[in-house]
Design an enzyme around this catalytic site. Structure first.
Site, short mmCIF file in Angstrom:
data_model
loop_
_atom_site.label_atom_id
_atom_site.label_comp_id
_atom_site.label_asym_id
_atom_site.label_seq_id
_atom_site.Cartn_x
_atom_site.Cartn_y
_atom_site.Cartn_z
N THR A 71 0.68 -1.11 0.02
CA THR A 71 0.12 -0.04 0.00
C THR A 71 0.94 1.13 -0.03
O THR A 71 0.53 2.21 -0.42
CB THR A 71 -0.91 0.09 1.07
OG1 THR A 71 -0.25 0.12 2.61
CG2 THR A 71 -1.78 -1.17 1.09
N ASP A 72 2.09 1.29 0.49
CA ASP A 72 2.80 2.44 0.45
C ASP A 72 3.35 2.56 -1.03
O ASP A 72 3.61 3.85 -1.53
CB ASP A 72 4.21 2.19 1.33
CG ASP A 72 4.98 3.21 1.21
OD1 ASP A 72 4.68 4.25 1.91
OD2 ASP A 72 6.17 3.45 0.79
N PHE A 84 -46.13 20.62 1.29
CA PHE A 84 -46.22 19.48 1.36
C PHE A 84 -47.76 19.06 1.97
O PHE A 84 -48.17 19.22 3.13
CB PHE A 84 -45.21 18.93 2.40
CG PHE A 84 -45.04 17.38 2.33
CD1 PHE A 84 -44.95 16.71 1.11
CD2 PHE A 84 -45.11 16.51 3.62
CE1 PHE A 84 -44.96 15.11 1.10
CE2 PHE A 84 -45.11 15.24 3.38
CZ PHE A 84 -45.30 14.43 2.38
N VAL A 128 -40.13 17.10 -1.72
CA VAL A 128 -38.53 16.96 -2.28
C VAL A 128 -38.77 15.82 -3.56
O VAL A 128 -37.83 16.17 -4.12
CB VAL A 128 -37.74 16.20 -0.92
CG1 VAL A 128 -36.57 16.02 -1.42
CG2 VAL A 128 -37.94 17.34 0.19
N ASN A 185 -33.85 15.71 4.57
CA ASN A 185 -34.98 16.81 4.83
C ASN A 185 -34.55 17.48 6.09
O ASN A 185 -35.00 16.82 7.27
CB ASN A 185 -36.50 16.40 4.80
CG ASN A 185 -37.30 17.47 4.56
OD1 ASN A 185 -36.89 18.71 4.64
ND2 ASN A 185 -38.59 17.18 4.03
N HIS A 233 -35.38 19.48 9.08
CA HIS A 233 -36.53 20.39 9.35
C HIS A 233 -36.41 21.57 10.29
O HIS A 233 -35.47 21.63 10.97
CB HIS A 233 -37.43 19.31 10.32
CG HIS A 233 -37.80 18.11 9.52
ND1 HIS A 233 -38.56 18.50 8.27
CD2 HIS A 233 -37.58 16.68 9.55
CE1 HIS A 233 -38.73 17.01 7.67
NE2 HIS A 233 -37.92 16.12 8.73
#
Length: 302
Positions: free
Chosen positions: A58-59, A160, A228, A255, A257
């Site tokens: 990984t290095d 809504f 939405v 959403n 509120h």
């Protein structure tokens, strides 16, 4: 008996910053990214037989990312992700797929005395640009681009009502409410044959990002939102129309509120309905609305 059913490994959270210097113009441009690389291939024995000979460390992946960033443009991030993926499947015969995720952090050029400053920048928002790509041997390059953490709010122009009601429903209908959300929008490109094809359309990636952000903001602001759900579908439909190379668009919108506070208990103070001006922002629970919109294909025959 057991068997290895899934194997993928790599380097996450590679912090990368690049300065492009235009000596002739006397300006500099900066790009900051966080990169994740995950590799697949003939690596089973590293898990089952303690055989490290098949592991590209990984290095090594981290250092490769830095070297490729020096040798190539790192924006648009879709292109750089494809450069990284192409490198790993072509350099190591036993690696057959490379998954690359790039988060591009926001740096905006400062305007000083009304003029763009040549080398100073500010972070004028926490929204990020994200790319997720998979380069797979003998298949091609699949890319998904995203906008995340784009916080928006409008104080009116949202309603809504007319939703299903039954014995469990307490929510009251509203024809005027605050609408706020943190936008996560993604768009999946057609599968590219390889790095050369990605390079050939490289300008399209920035164009698509700018179009998707503009469409999102403009639709959010101007749509007299019935929900939405209805607004996000309009956004998706417009992005598909604007970017022919995109095959699917998805949104995930929480959403956020803002509830009215009834202050009538204090000397009859009116603060509900049309008189509401003071609200209580809510952290949770919240609604979460998601959708994926694709291009319409031929109808299946029954």
């Amino acid at each position: 008996m057991s068997q290895l059913s899934y194997a993928r490994y790599g380097k996450d959270n590679i912090r990368l910053f690049k300065v492009e210097k235009d000596e002739k113009a006397g300006t500099q441009t900066v790009v900051e990214s966080t990169v994740c690389i995950l590799l697949e291939g003939d690596i089973e024995t590293s898990y089952t037989e303690a055989d490290n000979s098949v592991i590209v460390a990984t290095d090594t992946q981290k250092q490769t990312c830095y070297i490729l960033a020096k040798q190539n443009p790192i924006t648009p991030p879709e292109l750089f992700a494809s450069v990284i993926g192409d490198h790993f499947i072509k350099t190591y015969p036993h690696i057959h797929a490379a998954h690359v995720k790039i988060i591009q952090h926001k740096w905006t050029r400062m305007a000083i005395d009304g003029k763009p400053h040549p080398h100073s920048f500010l972070r004028d928002g926490e929204d990020i640009r994200v790319v997720e790509s998979v380069t797979r041997e003998n298949v091609g390059v699949s890319i998904r681009s995203k906008i995340e953490k784009l916080l928006v709010l409008k104080s009116t122009g949202s309603a809504f009502y007319g939703f299903h009601r039954d014995e469990y429903t307490q929510l009251q209908e509203t024809w005027d409410r605050i609408l706020s959300t943190e936008v996560e929008a993604g768009w999946a490109w057609k599968t590219f044959s390889g790095l050369d094809e990605v390079k050939s359309v490289a300008p399209k990636f920035d164009e698509a990002f700018n179009a998707a952000k503009e469409i999102t903001l403009k639709t959010f602001a101007l749509d007299n939102s019935a929900s939405v759900q209805a607004t996000m579908y309009k956004m998706s439909d417009q992005i598909l129309a604007a970017v022919p190379l995109v095959e699917a668009v998805d949104y995930s919108l929480p959403n956020k509120h803002y509830f009215e506070i009834d202050l009538s208990w204090h000397k009859g103070l009116k603060n509900t309905g049309k008189d509401a001006t003071v609200y209580a922002p809510q952290s949770n629970p919240n609604g979460l609305i998601q959708c994926t919109v694709t291009r319409k294909g031929p109808k299946s025959k029954l």
